[in-house]
Design a protein around this motif. Structure first.
Motif, mmCIF file in Angstrom:
data_model
loop_
_atom_site.group_PDB
_atom_site.id
_atom_site.type_symbol
_atom_site.label_atom_id
_atom_site.label_comp_id
_atom_site.label_asym_id
_atom_site.label_seq_id
_atom_site.Cartn_x
_atom_site.Cartn_y
_atom_site.Cartn_z
ATOM 1 N N VAL A 86 22.667 83.547 -21.503
ATOM 2 C CA VAL A 86 23.986 84.065 -21.000
ATOM 3 C C VAL A 86 24.755 82.953 -20.346
ATOM 4 C CG1 VAL A 86 25.384 85.896 -19.601
ATOM 5 C CG2 VAL A 86 23.163 86.496 -20.727
ATOM 6 N N GLN B 18 28.407 80.990 -18.965
ATOM 7 C CA GLN B 18 29.490 81.178 -17.938
ATOM 8 C C GLN B 18 30.602 81.682 -18.566
ATOM 9 O OE1 GLN B 18 30.049 77.039 -16.700
ATOM 10 N NE2 GLN B 18 31.937 77.810 -15.211
ATOM 11 N N HIS B 19 30.923 81.516 -19.893
ATOM 12 C CA HIS B 19 31.995 82.025 -20.715
ATOM 13 C C HIS B 19 31.158 83.099 -21.982
ATOM 14 C CE1 HIS B 19 35.140 79.821 -18.440
ATOM 15 N NE2 HIS B 19 34.253 78.755 -18.571
ATOM 16 N N PHE B 20 31.792 84.059 -21.919
ATOM 17 C CA PHE B 20 30.801 85.121 -22.466
ATOM 18 C C PHE B 20 30.464 84.822 -23.981
ATOM 19 C CE2 PHE B 20 34.602 86.307 -20.257
ATOM 20 C CZ PHE B 20 34.233 86.308 -18.849
ATOM 21 N N LYS C 11 33.063 91.906 -20.056
ATOM 22 C CA LYS C 11 32.456 91.003 -21.038
ATOM 23 C C LYS C 11 31.143 90.391 -20.855
ATOM 24 C CE LYS C 11 37.057 89.520 -22.529
ATOM 25 N NZ LYS C 11 38.113 88.628 -22.174
ATOM 26 N N GLN C 12 30.913 90.089 -19.503
ATOM 27 C CA GLN C 12 29.566 89.385 -18.924
ATOM 28 C C GLN C 12 28.456 90.468 -19.307
ATOM 29 O OE1 GLN C 12 28.276 86.695 -19.611
ATOM 30 N NE2 GLN C 12 29.096 85.308 -17.949
ATOM 31 N N ALA D 110 27.642 90.363 -22.730
ATOM 32 C CA ALA D 110 26.840 89.198 -23.131
ATOM 33 C C ALA D 110 25.497 89.428 -22.467
ATOM 34 C CB ALA D 110 27.463 88.309 -22.433
ATOM 35 N N PRO E 165 26.325 82.756 -14.516
ATOM 36 C CA PRO E 165 27.000 83.864 -15.152
ATOM 37 C C PRO E 165 28.179 84.310 -14.570
ATOM 38 C CG PRO E 165 25.029 84.694 -14.041
ATOM 39 C CD PRO E 165 24.987 83.108 -14.076
ATOM 40 N N THR E 166 28.396 84.321 -13.205
ATOM 41 C CA THR E 166 29.511 84.907 -12.470
ATOM 42 C C THR E 166 30.744 83.790 -12.107
ATOM 43 O OG1 THR E 166 28.267 84.644 -10.379
ATOM 44 C CG2 THR E 166 28.086 86.563 -11.533
ATOM 45 N N LEU F 282 34.317 84.509 -13.363
ATOM 46 C CA LEU F 282 34.628 85.854 -13.186
ATOM 47 C C LEU F 282 35.491 85.923 -11.721
ATOM 48 C CD1 LEU F 282 31.580 88.049 -13.586
ATOM 49 C CD2 LEU F 282 33.451 87.458 -15.187
ATOM 50 N N VAL G 4 28.266 92.290 -12.397
ATOM 51 C CA VAL G 4 27.283 91.671 -13.191
ATOM 52 C C VAL G 4 25.994 91.388 -12.455
ATOM 53 C CG1 VAL G 4 27.144 89.335 -14.276
ATOM 54 C CG2 VAL G 4 29.407 90.493 -14.678
#
Length: 249
Positions: free
Chosen positions: A91, A93-95, A151-152, A155, A172-173, A176, A184
């Motif tokens: 996963v 940073q950008h989805f 979106k995350q 993902a 991953p966040t 956001l 998330v």
């Protein structure tokens, strides 16, 4: 040997030098990831955290050293890394969702193509995963119609649809809005409770404190300290770690 505590990933003397820039991103990293562990990697920007994570499935190919995943040396040129990657969810940073496909199609394309799942089976599984993150009503939506947090979450469950043995999360966040971060992290906390093996690069110290079984602190391409959240946050020994925590906590 307790098979539930077996080592899944072994990293030995890993280095990564970027020839173009002369940057030595990793300088002799050695560590292990055991089944069911939630290993959180922290450190300042540019410390090599994401390079280490991306090396685990060869998105960044190491300069030297070895990575063994479930008994196979993935740094061996004869290794079929694409096959092994099916067991590692990633996963970003950008989805990285396919913008022209519905959420349901985003979820089912890999299990159908790579695992040969029939469409109805793949869709049933995808819907169950979407329900798990409260997004089953968005199955026919397109990524552009969703918030960053949604979106995350998609993902994450898209990676889960492949039944991976380990999940890798690269900040991953960090892309956001603040109010979406919690939704998330909640999904990730649930995964950890279910026993999913996870390696997470993050700036979310609260998550590291609450969910990690082990925290690794990196700076300048080296692991300077690792231990339980209590040890790292409650009794840091390394001066660089102490200075880092003073800034971020």
């Amino acid at each position: 040997m307790d098979t539930d505590n077996r080592v899944i990933i072994t990293v030995k003397d890993l280095t990564k030098h970027f020839k173009e820039t002369g940057i030595k991103a990793l300088r002799g990293i050695t560590t292990e990831i055991r089944k069911g562990e939630v290993v959180v990697i922290i450190g300042p920007s540019g410390s090599g955290k994401s390079t280490l994570l991306r090396s685990l499935n060869l998105l960044d190919r190491p300069t030297s050293g070895t990575i063994t995943f479930e008994g196979q040396d993935i740094t061996d040129p004869s290794c079929d890394i694409n096959l092994l990657r099916q067991n590692m969810g990633m996963v970003f940073q950008h989805f990285n969702l396919f913008p022209h496909l519905t959420i349901l199609r985003n979820m089912t394309i890999a299990p159908m193509k790579l695992h040969g799942l029939p469409k109805d089976v793949a869709e049933k599984k995808a819907m169950a995963l979407l329900a798990r993150v409260g997004l089953e009503d968005r199955a026919s939506s397109y990524p552009a119609q969703l918030s960053g947090g949604q979106k995350q979450r998609i993902a994450i469950v898209r990676a889960l649809a492949m039944d991976p043995d380990v999940m890798l999360f690269d900040e991953p966040t960090s892309a956001l809005d603040p109010e979406m971060v919690g939704e998330v992290l909640d999904v990730m906390k649930d995964l950890a409770k279910d026993g999913m093996t996870m390696v997470v690069v993050t700036h979310e110290m609260g998550f590291a404190k609450e969910v990690a079984t082990r925290v690794i602190f990196m700076d300048d391409g080296v692991v300077l300290e690792e231990g339980t959240p209590d040890e790292i946050f409650g009794n840091p020994k390394n001066e660089r770690l102490q200075a880092f925590l003073a800034k971020v906590l």
